[in-house]
Design an enzyme around this catalytic site. Structure first.
Site, short mmCIF file in Angstrom:
data_model
loop_
_atom_site.label_atom_id
_atom_site.label_comp_id
_atom_site.label_asym_id
_atom_site.label_seq_id
_atom_site.Cartn_x
_atom_site.Cartn_y
_atom_site.Cartn_z
N ASP A 17 6.75 4.30 -10.25
CA ASP A 17 7.63 3.90 -9.06
C ASP A 17 8.93 3.82 -9.55
O ASP A 17 9.75 2.41 -9.70
CB ASP A 17 7.13 2.63 -8.43
CG ASP A 17 6.14 3.07 -7.41
OD1 ASP A 17 5.65 4.14 -7.44
OD2 ASP A 17 5.70 2.28 -6.51
N LYS A 76 4.41 12.26 -2.76
CA LYS A 76 5.36 11.11 -2.33
C LYS A 76 6.24 11.58 -1.16
O LYS A 76 6.76 12.68 -1.51
CB LYS A 76 5.90 10.44 -3.34
CG LYS A 76 6.75 9.01 -3.18
CD LYS A 76 7.11 8.45 -4.44
CE LYS A 76 7.93 7.29 -4.03
NZ LYS A 76 8.27 6.49 -5.45
N GLY A 87 0.75 -1.19 0.06
CA GLY A 87 0.09 0.11 0.11
C GLY A 87 0.75 1.20 0.04
O GLY A 87 2.14 1.06 0.24
N ASP A 89 9.24 4.77 7.68
CA ASP A 89 8.87 6.39 8.17
C ASP A 89 8.28 7.24 7.63
O ASP A 89 8.05 8.40 7.88
CB ASP A 89 10.44 7.03 8.52
CG ASP A 89 11.14 7.01 7.23
OD1 ASP A 89 10.66 6.85 6.15
OD2 ASP A 89 12.37 7.52 7.32
N GLY A 90 7.80 6.71 6.39
CA GLY A 90 6.91 7.46 5.52
C GLY A 90 7.39 8.72 4.63
O GLY A 90 6.78 9.56 4.12
N ASP A 92 3.63 -4.80 -7.75
CA ASP A 92 2.88 -3.56 -7.05
C ASP A 92 3.50 -2.45 -7.64
O ASP A 92 3.05 -1.18 -7.32
CB ASP A 92 3.18 -3.57 -5.63
CG ASP A 92 4.76 -3.82 -5.09
OD1 ASP A 92 5.33 -4.79 -5.56
OD2 ASP A 92 5.24 -2.82 -4.51
P1 AMP Z 1 8.76 0.97 -3.46
O1 AMP Z 1 10.08 -0.19 -3.43
O2 AMP Z 1 9.27 2.25 -3.27
O3 AMP Z 1 7.92 0.74 -4.54
O4 AMP Z 1 8.03 0.42 -2.17
C1 AMP Z 1 7.57 -0.68 -1.70
C2 AMP Z 1 6.47 -0.54 -0.63
O5 AMP Z 1 7.16 -0.06 0.70
C3 AMP Z 1 5.51 0.36 -1.04
O6 AMP Z 1 4.29 -0.06 -0.27
C4 AMP Z 1 5.97 1.64 -0.36
O7 AMP Z 1 5.03 2.51 0.28
C5 AMP Z 1 6.69 1.22 0.81
N1 AMP Z 1 7.87 1.95 1.27
C6 AMP Z 1 8.90 2.32 0.81
N2 AMP Z 1 9.48 3.17 1.35
C7 AMP Z 1 8.91 3.53 2.49
C8 AMP Z 1 9.16 4.42 3.73
N3 AMP Z 1 10.10 5.19 3.92
N4 AMP Z 1 7.98 4.36 4.59
C9 AMP Z 1 6.93 3.80 4.50
N5 AMP Z 1 6.82 3.07 3.40
C10 AMP Z 1 7.63 2.73 2.49
MG MG Z 2 6.25 0.69 -5.32
#
Ligand code: AMP
Ligand code: MG
Length: 480
Positions: free
Chosen positions: A253, A105, A82, A117-118, A243
């Site tokens: 992404d 983002k 998510g 950490d969002g 995803d």
């Molecule tokens: P990504 O590899 O950027 O596509 O991220 C994979 C998943 O990890 C997604 O659900 C992102 O929202 C979550 N995610 C990546 N980095 C963070 C972060 N720093 N804080 C929270 N969720 C993250």
């Molecule tokens: Mg992603």
């Protein structure tokens, strides 16, 4: 700007409404004014782009939300994922009826953040900002961004880094992984969800005899075309998890992606990809694998007595992936190399050229530019196996003789980028931006706006420089 609320009409289990947590000490990074204007941002919104791109101000017409989805990461079921650090802050409808999502983002924690950490770091935001812009200008379907902000707020990764926030635009944020989440956690929502996907993104399928099959066929086709375009411009996405692919076949992404420099099909840009699952040459078959996972998630839509025939129909849809990919790749490659697509030997000749680039470790984009400029001797001078080059050139010139070379050459110029976003260009822009100097981001942004046109006033020698033969390619970390 005309804002609509499509996604919030779905079942509330599919998202969580929340405001972004603003970036502390936000400061301007870069603003894509042309895109804001295309989306019909008002003068007042444009004047406040820093507030909007740092989560300090949202649009009253739309309640921001984080989406839930699931996915297969590196081929393994990863369960619920998510938007863990982003929120959808608007859905915009343009005058031509096209809708665009605006997704912030780095906007703080959500219920889907898991251990994260969002936040997003400036380095990864600049990488995504410039790549979306570069692909869009190259004519590859992709997300883009209206702007990004940097901040004094540090974020902990391997080391402390400046935090940043980016306002991404995309024609769609519905990922293949959305369907996986629904089937796993809320299967009763599948039919309504698919109906909405078709209505919003593929309305022409509504009148088809079997709308779901028509929809599947379209998603498969657009994904195949997107990947053919990636291969042609030498783009490696780096993390083709389910995803990270959406249902409109536009690139989404950006993490450890890369634009190929030396032509090496097995090149892996993602530091964490130990097996090369997401290497450049694997992208078409991984695209197919992801779509196979996805069509399996449509099966529950069929009634019990129609399941078997529905499965066969889905398999037939998926069988179009490979020929669609190959046809687009073949046509694109013929254009790149300046050979007529109807000639029976053109594709083999193009492959012979790629083989030379591979064995001689030559720069992918610059070699096509040299060919287009008919600098054959310069290309040959870079080869150790000059016989192979001579053989290629004889066949190449034979095929071209008697053809309409003026048209072929004009096309070559239109499809071979002079500028691609090389890792070292990004690196320089990031290092300066971390010192609060965004001039190099701006220079690259301008240069990459017109990748097919030589811009002597903006260009630096290093923009065109192939990677020195003694220097290994940079591998990019997943941390972002
Ligand atoms: P990504 O590899 O950027 O596509 O991220 C994979 C998943 O990890 C997604 O659900 C992102 O929202 C979550 N995610 C990546 N980095 C963070 C972060 N720093 N804080 C929270 N969720 C993250
Ligand atoms: Mg992603």
């Amino acid at each position: 700007m005309h804002i609509i609320s499509q996604y919030p009409t779905l079942d509330a289990r599919l998202y969580h409404q929340q405001q972004p947590s603003p970036l502390m000490g936000a400061k301007a990074g870069h603003f894509n004014q042309a895109l804001a204007e295309q989306l019909q941002w008002s003068a007042a919104d444009q004047a406040q782009w820093v507030e909007i791109c740092s989560g300090q101000q949202t649009f009253p017409e739309f309640t921001p939300l984080a989406m839930v989805y699931a996915g297969h990461q590196f081929g393994q079921w990863a369960g619920q994922l998510g938007d863990g650090r982003g929120v959808l802050i608007a859905q915009v409808i343009q005058t031509d009826g096209q809708t665009t999502d605006l997704h912030l983002k780095g906007a703080g924690k959500t219920p889907y953040s898991r251990m994260g950490d969002g936040r997003a770091v400036l380095r990864s935001v600049i990488r995504e900002y410039l790549a979306g812009h570069a692909l869009t200008a190259l004519g590859v379907p992709s997300s883009n961004a209206v702007g990004f902000t940097s901040s004094t707020q540090a974020v902990q990764r391997e080391q402390r880094e400046p935090g940043a926030m980016m306002l991404r635009s995309s024609d769609c944020h519905i990922r293949l992984g959305h369907f996986e989440w629904i089937n796993q956690y809320a299967p009763d929502l599948l039919k309504d969800f698919v109906d909405h996907c078709i209505t919003w993104h593929y309305p022409a399928c509504l009148t088809a005899e079997q709308p779901v099959l028509a929809f599947a066929q379209q998603v498969i086709q657009r994904t195949a075309i997107m990947i053919a375009k990636w291969q042609l411009c030498g783009f490696a996405h780096g993390v083709m998890n389910t995803d990270n692919l959406n249902i409109t076949g536009s690139t989404l992404d950006f993490g450890p992606y890369g634009f190929m420099e030396r032509f090496r099909p097995s090149w892996i840009n993602n530091h964490s990809d130990h097996t090369g699952r997401y290497s450049y040459k694997q992208q078409p078959s991984i695209g197919h694998w992801n779509l196979w996972v996805w069509v399996n998630n449509l099966i529950p839509l069929a009634a019990a007595d129609e399941k078997e025939s529905f499965k066969k129909d889905l398999v037939a849809c998926l069988a179009h992936f490979e020929p669609t990919f190959l046809e687009h790749y073949r046509l694109g490659l013929c254009e790149k190399i300046g050979l007529p697509d109807f000639h029976k030997d053109s594709f083999d000749c193009a492959m012979a050229f790629l083989n030379i680039l591979q064995s001689e470790q030559l720069d992918y984009s610059q070699s096509f530019i040299l060919l287009q400029q008919q600098h054959y001797q310069k290309l040959k001078d870079d080869c150790l196996n000059t016989r192979a080059f001579d053989e290629f050139l004889i066949q190449y010139q034979q095929i071209r003789s008697g053809q309409d070379t003026a048209t072929l050459d004009a096309k070559m110029q239109q499809v071979n980028p002079v500028y691609i976003l090389r890792n070292h260009m990004l690196q320089t822009a990031i290092e300066l931006a971390e010192q609060d100097d965004f001039s190099e981001v701006d220079r690259l942004f301008q240069l990459l706006s017109q990748p097919y046109t030589r811009q002597a006033d903006l260009e630096r020698a290093a923009d065109l420089a192939p990677l020195p033969s003694d220097q290994p390619e940079i591998m990019v970390s997943c941390s972002s």
